[in-house]
Enzyme design. Structure first.
Site, PDB file in Angstrom:
ATOM      1  N   CYS A   1     135.411  20.478  35.891  1.00 19.57           N
ATOM      2  CA  CYS A   1     135.967  21.809  36.153  1.00 19.57           C
ATOM      3  C   CYS A   1     134.995  22.915  35.729  1.00 19.57           C
ATOM      4  CB  CYS A   1     137.279  22.063  35.443  1.00 19.57           C
ATOM      5  SG  CYS A   1     138.609  21.024  36.002  1.00 19.57           S
TER       6      CYS A   1
ATOM      7  N   ARG B   1     128.505  20.177  37.345  1.00 17.50           N
ATOM      8  CA  ARG B   1     129.451  19.673  36.348  1.00 17.50           C
ATOM      9  C   ARG B   1     130.347  18.574  36.922  1.00 17.50           C
ATOM     10  NH1 ARG B   1     130.113  23.241  32.044  1.00 17.50           N
ATOM     11  NH2 ARG B   1     132.259  22.591  31.720  1.00 17.50           N
TER      12      ARG B   1
ATOM     13  N   TRP C   1     138.098  19.285  39.000  1.00 19.48           N
ATOM     14  CA  TRP C   1     137.927  17.831  38.875  1.00 19.48           C
ATOM     15  C   TRP C   1     139.319  17.330  38.514  1.00 19.48           C
ATOM     16  CZ3 TRP C   1     138.261  13.811  35.293  1.00 19.48           C
ATOM     17  CH2 TRP C   1     137.485  12.671  35.555  1.00 19.48           C
TER      18      TRP C   1
ATOM     19  N   ASN D   1     140.629  25.077  32.934  1.00 21.89           N
ATOM     20  CA  ASN D   1     139.896  23.845  32.665  1.00 21.89           C
ATOM     21  C   ASN D   1     140.532  23.237  31.426  1.00 21.89           C
ATOM     22  OD1 ASN D   1     138.055  21.872  31.984  1.00 21.89           O
ATOM     23  ND2 ASN D   1     136.334  23.265  31.663  1.00 21.89           N
ATOM     24  N   GLY D   2     140.917  21.973  31.481  1.00 16.10           N
ATOM     25  CA  GLY D   2     141.558  21.338  30.327  1.00 16.10           C
ATOM     26  C   GLY D   2     142.848  20.663  30.756  1.00 16.10           C
TER      27      GLY D   2
ATOM     28  N   GLU E   1     121.284   1.444  28.741  1.00 18.38           N
ATOM     29  CA  GLU E   1     121.077   2.716  29.442  1.00 18.38           C
ATOM     30  C   GLU E   1     120.609   2.469  30.880  1.00 18.38           C
ATOM     31  OE1 GLU E   1     122.018   5.565  28.997  1.00 18.38           O
ATOM     32  OE2 GLU E   1     120.685   6.899  30.065  1.00 18.38           O
TER      33      GLU E   1
ATOM     34  N   LYS F   1     122.658   3.853  34.106  1.00 22.90           N
ATOM     35  CA  LYS F   1     122.047   4.732  35.123  1.00 22.90           C
ATOM     36  C   LYS F   1     122.260   4.152  36.512  1.00 22.90           C
ATOM     37  CE  LYS F   1     121.673   7.619  33.442  1.00 22.90           C
ATOM     38  NZ  LYS F   1     121.890   7.913  32.074  1.00 22.90           N
TER      39      LYS F   1
ATOM     40  N   GLU G   1     126.007   4.348  37.719  1.00 21.80           N
ATOM     41  CA  GLU G   1     126.652   5.648  37.934  1.00 21.80           C
ATOM     42  C   GLU G   1     126.153   6.393  39.167  1.00 21.80           C
ATOM     43  OE1 GLU G   1     126.156   8.625  34.861  1.00 21.80           O
ATOM     44  OE2 GLU G   1     124.253   7.755  34.297  1.00 21.80           O
TER      45      GLU G   1
ATOM     46  N   HIS H   1     125.800 -16.541  26.373  1.00 24.35           N
ATOM     47  CA  HIS H   1     127.169 -16.766  25.905  1.00 24.35           C
ATOM     48  C   HIS H   1     128.199 -16.412  26.962  1.00 24.35           C
ATOM     49  CE1 HIS H   1     125.673 -17.623  21.874  1.00 24.35           C
ATOM     50  NE2 HIS H   1     124.762 -16.708  22.148  1.00 24.35           N
TER      51      HIS H   1
ATOM     52  N   LYS I   1     129.748  16.141  34.810  1.00 30.50           N
ATOM     53  CA  LYS I   1     128.628  16.257  33.874  1.00 30.50           C
ATOM     54  C   LYS I   1     129.125  16.395  32.443  1.00 30.50           C
ATOM     55  CE  LYS I   1     124.364  16.796  32.587  1.00 30.50           C
ATOM     56  NZ  LYS I   1     123.667  15.508  32.405  1.00 30.50           N
TER      57      LYS I   1
HETATM   58  C1  F6R Z   1     125.463   9.307  31.861  1.00 32.32           C
HETATM   59  C2  F6R Z   1     126.060  10.511  31.337  1.00 32.32           C
HETATM   60  C3  F6R Z   1     127.273  10.376  30.495  1.00 32.32           C
HETATM   61  C4  F6R Z   1     127.133  11.290  29.268  1.00 32.32           C
HETATM   62  C5  F6R Z   1     128.433  11.289  28.454  1.00 32.32           C
HETATM   63  C6  F6R Z   1     128.312  12.135  27.208  1.00 32.32           C
HETATM   64  O1  F6R Z   1     124.328   9.590  32.617  1.00 32.32           O
HETATM   65  O2  F6R Z   1     125.595  11.575  31.581  1.00 32.32           O
HETATM   66  O3  F6R Z   1     127.489   9.072  30.117  1.00 32.32           O
HETATM   67  O4  F6R Z   1     126.067  10.846  28.506  1.00 32.32           O
HETATM   68  O5  F6R Z   1     129.476  11.780  29.240  1.00 32.32           O
HETATM   69  O6  F6R Z   1     127.978  13.445  27.530  1.00 32.32           O
HETATM   70  P1  F6R Z   1     127.389  14.438  26.456  1.00 32.32           P
HETATM   71  O7  F6R Z   1     126.049  13.934  26.075  1.00 32.32           O
HETATM   72  O8  F6R Z   1     127.355  15.769  27.135  1.00 32.32           O
HETATM   73  O9  F6R Z   1     128.332  14.399  25.290  1.00 32.32           O
END
Ligand code: F6R
Length: 621
Positions: free
Chosen positions: A2, A27, A79, A105-106, A494, A498, A501, A517, A616
């Site tokens: 949002c 976002r 969102w 937002n919320g 990680e 990546k 997502e 395992h 985001k």
């Molecule tokens: C993955 C990604 C998310 C954020 C997570 C935490 O690429 O961007 O997994 O890392 O939502 O976000 P922040 O770092 O803003 O607390």
């Protein structure tokens, strides 16, 4: 998640709102809408909204409201949380009497009981959203004739409504009867007020404000701001007047533009060497063999005496925290755990004297991380932040912290924030190590290696074409594994995150030993298995794990140390990274994995910067 943008001033605001929405697109959202107050015929406040992109809203606006261009308005990217992704559920929301127009937002947690109470008073609802309930509640309390009757004006009605609400909110509210007042408020969700010349621009983050002004006011929880063309008034929801807290936004316009790159994610991957140089700048004191972290100095003694460190975060931030766990134990010799903030918060954590909690977050707004931080601080922990966005909620709610300084991260998939977080955690562990057990000479030697990390990343980036070709070979595969050990177990996590997502390919990351395992059952002929097999303490063990996968037909892609020829014997594809000390290798080894994910998403035709379902900044728990 949002985005809110709102304007009051002297300029026609249609383009300002649309431009703001575009800046907030990163976002994550599924629908967009705006409302502008301007008298055209009988109608004063005009609402236009649609499921889809901001570009769809722009087209709809052009078709439905070609002349709309008043000087007060609000807009939103939604969102979905409550109610499906439909036009009616899209913000802005108005009430059944047509008095109030609101974006939010919320989550209003008690919206069901509030809705029932309002229905008993005869109020009608047209959507499934919690936001419409809030708009109706404000409308119920608001008296458009307040000047004559002494009833509640917009500010008082918003304050009174918010006293009834539990949950999180950032809101912007207009009355259809008063084109001269905009009221905004927040609790738990981000919102800042840009202060221009005779105008205010309200937004979820600085990226939507910076092209108008760098002066911005931050809002504490439970604060309400009344904005008019003559000025502003800040108060609590109980109407206690507050003095505004004004800061300078540290964003340059160039940093939030593509600058010739096709996608923000690609731009941010390639920005990492420069970003990390900035993270280190002025913080490595080579002469005295120590790390300078001004943000921690006031708590240095407490930190040195700390008995336990808990690092928390979500997603990529958690993965960076996992590298931190190895660093703090290995270099500073402090018992360290890493935990999902969402779990830490709700498992009745034991916080003893000497416990330091480090909240890692790019945005500084992640609801789970914020809630965990509040919980552990309430229980007596020292709360530190490793945050990118200056002035964000988490950065303001910690006792101390260290900023990443990697610049705004717009791509939804976090890249430069990950390497920045690991870099800061490395510096923090050295800051402590120097005060606990490491000599100045040893720290100096380590810092010299640290300073070379950006050069190593540059060397990896030069292999972009080869990495693309390797990815292309496997683009039809629906399952990938990422395996690593020790410091590079988090790197594997990680890499998998990546890939899934942004390319929507199923990927798992895990410690290489864990594969035996259970997950080894997944391996079939040609399955891509990415090993982080850099030289280090567990290299031989990783080689054995590679053999195990190979003998079951898996296709090995190895991230290996330059000069390692043995690896070619067992891996079909090898991506070399320059030699560096093992604790620093995650910052370099993750880069090819970021590029694999990027290329996979592009090759599959996905919108790299706006992956489906993702936001985001996840500002709800
Ligand atoms: C993955 C990604 C998310 C954020 C997570 C935490 O690429 O961007 O997994 O890392 O939502 O976000 P922040 O770092 O803003 O607390």
């Amino acid at each position: 998640m949002c985005g809110i943008i709102a304007y009051i001033g002297a300029r026609p605001c249609r383009d300002i709102l649309i431009e703001g929405l575009k800046r907030l697109e990163y976002r994550g959202y599924d629908s967009a809408g705006l409302a502008i107050t301007q008298t055209i015929g009988d109608c004063t406040t005009h609402v236009c909204k649609t499921v889809g992109r901001v570009a769809d809203l722009e087209r709809k606006l052009e078709a439905d409201e070609p002349t709309l261009n008043g000087t007060i308005g609000l807009a939103h990217t939604r969102w979905a949380t409550h109610g499906a992704v439909t036009d009616p559920n899209t913000h802005p929301h108005t009430d059944d009497r047509g008095l109030i127009c609101l974006v939010h937002n919320g989550i209003i947690e008690n919206y069901v009981s509030l809705k029932k109470l309002l229905e008993e008073k005869g109020r009608k609802f047209r959507t499934e959203t919690d936001t419409e309930v809030l708009a109706t509640l404000v409308s119920e309390l608001y008296d458009p004739d307040h000047a004559k009757t002494g009833g509640m004006d917009l500010e008082a009605a918003v304050q009174a409504a918010l006293r009834e609400v539990t949950g999180a909110y950032a809101i912007a509210v207009m009355s259809t009867r008063d084109p001269d007042t905009l009221v905004v408020a927040r609790k738990g969700s981000p919102l800042i007020v840009g202060i221009g010349n005779g105008e205010f621009i309200v937004a979820s983050d600085g990226s939507a404000i910076i092209s108008h002004t760098a002066r911005a006011m931050t809002l504490d929880d439970y604060s309400v701001v009344r904005l008019t063309r003559d000025g502003l008034r800040t108060s609590t929801i109980d109407n206690v007047e507050l003095s505004p807290k004004v800061m300078q936004l540290e964003i340059e316009l160039g940093e939030i533009e593509l600058g010739g790159f096709e996608h923000y994610m690609r731009k941010e991957i390639f920005e990492q060497p420069r970003a990390l140089r900035r993270t280190m700048s002025g913080r490595l004191n080579h002469n005295e063999g120590c790390i300078v972290l001004g943000g921690l100095l006031a708590h240095a003694k407490e930190l040195v005496r700390s008995r336990r460190v808990i690092i928390c975060g979500q997603g990529t931030a958690l993965n960076a925290g996992m590298v931190g766990e190895y660093l703090f134990e290995d270099l500073a010799r402090i018992p360290t755990e890493v935990e999902y903030a969402s779990e830490l918060r709700y498992r009745n954590p034991i916080i003893e004297e000497g416990t330091v909690v480090i909240a890692v977050s790019q945005s500084g707004e992640t609801a789970d991380t914020l809630a965990a931080l509040h919980e552990v601080r309430d229980r007596g922990a020292l709360g530190l932040g490793v945050i990118n966005v200056v002035g964000s909620t988490i950065s303001r709610d910690t006792d101390a912290g260290v900023y990443l300084r990697v610049g705004p991260e717009i791509g939804v998939a976090s890249t430069k924030a990950f390497t920045g977080q690991v870099m800061v955690l490395t510096m923090m562990s050295l800051f402590l190590a120097r005060r606990r057990l490491m000599s100045g000479t040893d720290v100096s030697a380590f810092m010299a290696e640290l300073a070379r990390v950006p050069d190593h990343i540059e060397a990896v980036l030069e292999q972009d074409d080869e990495i693309r070709a390797i990815t292309e070979k496997h683009i039809g595969r629906e399952n990938w594994l990422f395996l690593g050990r020790g410091y590079n177990y988090p790197t594997a996590m990680e890499g998998a995150l990546k890939l899934k997502e942004i390319s929507y390919i199923h990927a798992e990351g895990m410690p290489a030993a864990e594969m035996k395992h259970g997950p080894i059952a997944l391996i079939d002929e040609g399955m891509p298995v990415v090993f982080i097999a850099t030289k280090g303490a567990q290299y031989d063990k990783v080689m054995s794990n590679i053999e195990e996968v190979r003998s079951r037909g898996g296709h090995i892609i190895a991230v290996a140390t330059e000069g390692d020829e043995d690896i070619r014997r067992v891996a079909e594809d090898v991506i070399y990274i320059p030699e560096c000390p093992e604790p620093l290798s995650p910052m370099v080894a993750v880069v090819p994995l970021q590029l694999i994910a990027y290329h996979a998403a592009v090759l599959r035709g996905h919108d790299v910067d706006k992956p489906r379902n993702l936001a985001k900044s996840v500002t709800v728990e």
